[in-house]
Design an enzyme around this catalytic site. Structure first.
Site, PDB file in Angstrom:
ATOM      1  N   TYR A 143       0.978  -1.083  -0.086  1.00  0.00           N
ATOM      2  CA  TYR A 143      -0.004  -0.042   0.042  1.00  0.00           C
ATOM      3  C   TYR A 143       0.907   1.239   0.107  1.00  0.00           C
ATOM      4  CZ  TYR A 143      -3.625   3.605   1.485  1.00  0.00           C
ATOM      5  OH  TYR A 143      -4.455   4.549   1.617  1.00  0.00           O
ATOM      6  N   ASP A 238       9.217   2.993   0.052  1.00  0.00           N
ATOM      7  CA  ASP A 238       8.126   3.417   0.836  1.00  0.00           C
ATOM      8  C   ASP A 238       8.249   2.724   2.229  1.00  0.00           C
ATOM      9  OD1 ASP A 238       5.881   4.108   2.172  1.00  0.00           O
ATOM     10  OD2 ASP A 238       4.204   3.692   0.583  1.00  0.00           O
ATOM     11  N   LYS A 266       3.925   8.342   9.405  1.00  0.00           N
ATOM     12  CA  LYS A 266       3.358   7.897  10.672  1.00  0.00           C
ATOM     13  C   LYS A 266       4.591   8.267  11.907  1.00  0.00           C
ATOM     14  CE  LYS A 266       0.605   4.310   8.569  1.00  0.00           C
ATOM     15  NZ  LYS A 266       0.733   3.701   7.270  1.00  0.00           N
TER      16      LYS A 266
END
Ligand SMILES: *Cc1c(COP(=O)(O)O)cnc(C)c1O
Length: 427
Positions: A143, A238, A266
């Site tokens: 994702y 990522d 995050k």
């Protein structure tokens, strides 16, 4: 007695589609009523009925030092009284950029944004702008946020271009995205052999955490690095989830591989909206205002968010931080595995640094197909049993879990005790 969570969920669904602002929160995968959270502290949060849970999502990663850490809260409060947003640069943004560049040697320059989606989308545009190529490679099960080019699944055969996974994504966009199998180095070789000079970039979660936890094999990442270099494609790691999570230097340090660009989020926001992308200076110079690739944000580098991020980055650099986090996380996985074995349940777990995966399967999965073959029904029963017992796991069999520095032995032991009861209901 009706739960306040039920009342709130019914009310939420009137004014918000599905009652939530991000789909997985709706508990659709596991069924039941989402818990509405009122407050959080350390390893715990409390729902609208004032029920306490040991939290293993940690806001999906950011809460690595534990919820409401006093140093982070103080930094946010101090920043807030000086003003919430200026739309002009601040010294704190320089400090944050310098800190990120210092922690990640592959990152020579970095730009701050507000979400991982935005960071990944911007990194892709930069890779395309810098190479003058359109096609990108991603992997099934990874994702990278919800930008159009990333909401794509594999086409019908090898080397066919992707199909949208969301309505509203034009096929004309999806056709530029090639979706390959995670951990399949040969497929990557074949693809580059055929289309190498058309590929702008490869984007990958070097430790995957959005299909449950799946480690990349070193061979897979090494092949990727070699092929990108050979064919002039940009390698994008990522690390929104695994960065500052599997270890201070992220997956790139763990595997000893230098990406061209890194996407972050995050943990670097410490619970506030900060994300970033950065890497080689000769690529970053393509960004506006220096170069032709446009990218901007009203709240980029927001002073309150940056304060939370900086104080979190300081806390995770305390001596022994990741040693302890890693040890506590593997203690949890060991404990759960033993409890499952004692209950006669087919189960295994894995962890890398402070993130973990739980699988109702014989072996730790190494691919998206193996993940999909796991027993989702058993996970759902286990999830609800644990929730009743005051342990909040990710509400889906296809998400990783997160441990924080506040998850001490007593918290881990309490979790394992709960699991001993929960596994019995899974049998
Ligand atoms: C969470 C995540 C994103 C998206 O970040 P948001 O802040 O939710 O937009 C992108 N990539 C990875 C690997 C993620 O885990």
């Amino acid at each position: 007695m009706t739960s306040k969570n039920d009342t709130l969920f019914a009310r939420a669904q009137v004014s918000t589609p599905g009652g939530v602002n991000s789909p997985v929160r709706a508990f659709r995968s596991v069924g039941g009523t989402p818990r509405f959270i009122t407050r959080a502290e350390g390893p715990y949060f409390w729902d609208a009925d004032d029920k306490r849970y040991i939290d293993y999502i940690g806001s999906w990663g950011p809460a690595i030092v534990g919820h409401a850490h006093p140093a982070v809260i103080k930094a946010v409060q101090d920043a807030a009284v000086r003003g919430l947003s200026f739309g002009a640069p601040t010294e704190a943004e320089i400090e944050m950029a310098e800190e990120i560049c210092r922690i990640l040697p592959s990152v020579e320059q970095v730009r701050l944004v507000s979400s991982g989606t935005e960071a990944a989308m911007s990194a892709l545009r930069l890779a395309r702008g810098a190479t003058g190529r359109d096609k990108i490679i991603k992997f099934e099960g990874c994702y990278h946020g919800h930008a159009d080019s990333m909401l794509v699944k594999a086409g019908s055969g090898l080397l066919t271009f992707g199909n949208p996974t969301s309505a509203g994504v034009p096929e004309d966009f999806a056709k530029h995205t090639l979706v390959l199998d995670y951990n399949n180095a040969q497929q990557l070789e074949d693809t580059f052999a055929k289309l190498g000079n058309e590929i702008a970039c490869v984007i990958v979660e070097p430790v995957a955490g959005n299909m449950n936890l799946v480690r990349a094999t070193p061979e897979f990442l090494q092949t990727m690095r070699r092929l990108c270099t050979q064919h002039g494609a940009v390698l994008i790691f990522d690390e929104v989830m695994c960065g500052f999570r599997v270890g201070l230097g992220g997956a790139q340090k763990l595997y000893g591989i230098t990406p061209d660009l890194t996407v972050m989020g995050k943990v670097i926001g410490g619970g506030m909206p900060v994300a970033a992308f950065g890497g080689r200076k000769d690529l970053m110079k393509f960004l506006a205002p220096l170069g032709p690739v446009y990218q901007a944000g009203t709240l980029s580098g927001n002073p309150v968010a940056v304060a939370a991020g900086m104080s979190t980055l300081k806390l995770i650099q305390q001596p022994g931080f990741y040693e302890t986090l890693t040890a506590q996380t593997s203690k949890l996985v060991q404990g759960l595995s033993t409890a499952a074995k004692d209950a006669g349940v087919t189960f295994c777990g894995d962890s890398v640094g402070g993130m973990f995966g739980l699988y109702f399967a014989e072996r730790v999965p190494g691919s998206y197909a193996e993940i999909m073959a796991g027993n989702k029904e058993k996970f759902n029963v286990f999830f609800h049993a644990m929730l009743d017992l005051g342990v909040y796991l990710a509400p889906s069999a296809f998400e990783a879990g997160f441990v924080s520095a506040a998850h001490d032995d007593s918290v881990i032991n309490a979790t394992v005790e709960a699991a001993r009861k929960a596994f019995v209901s899974v049998r």
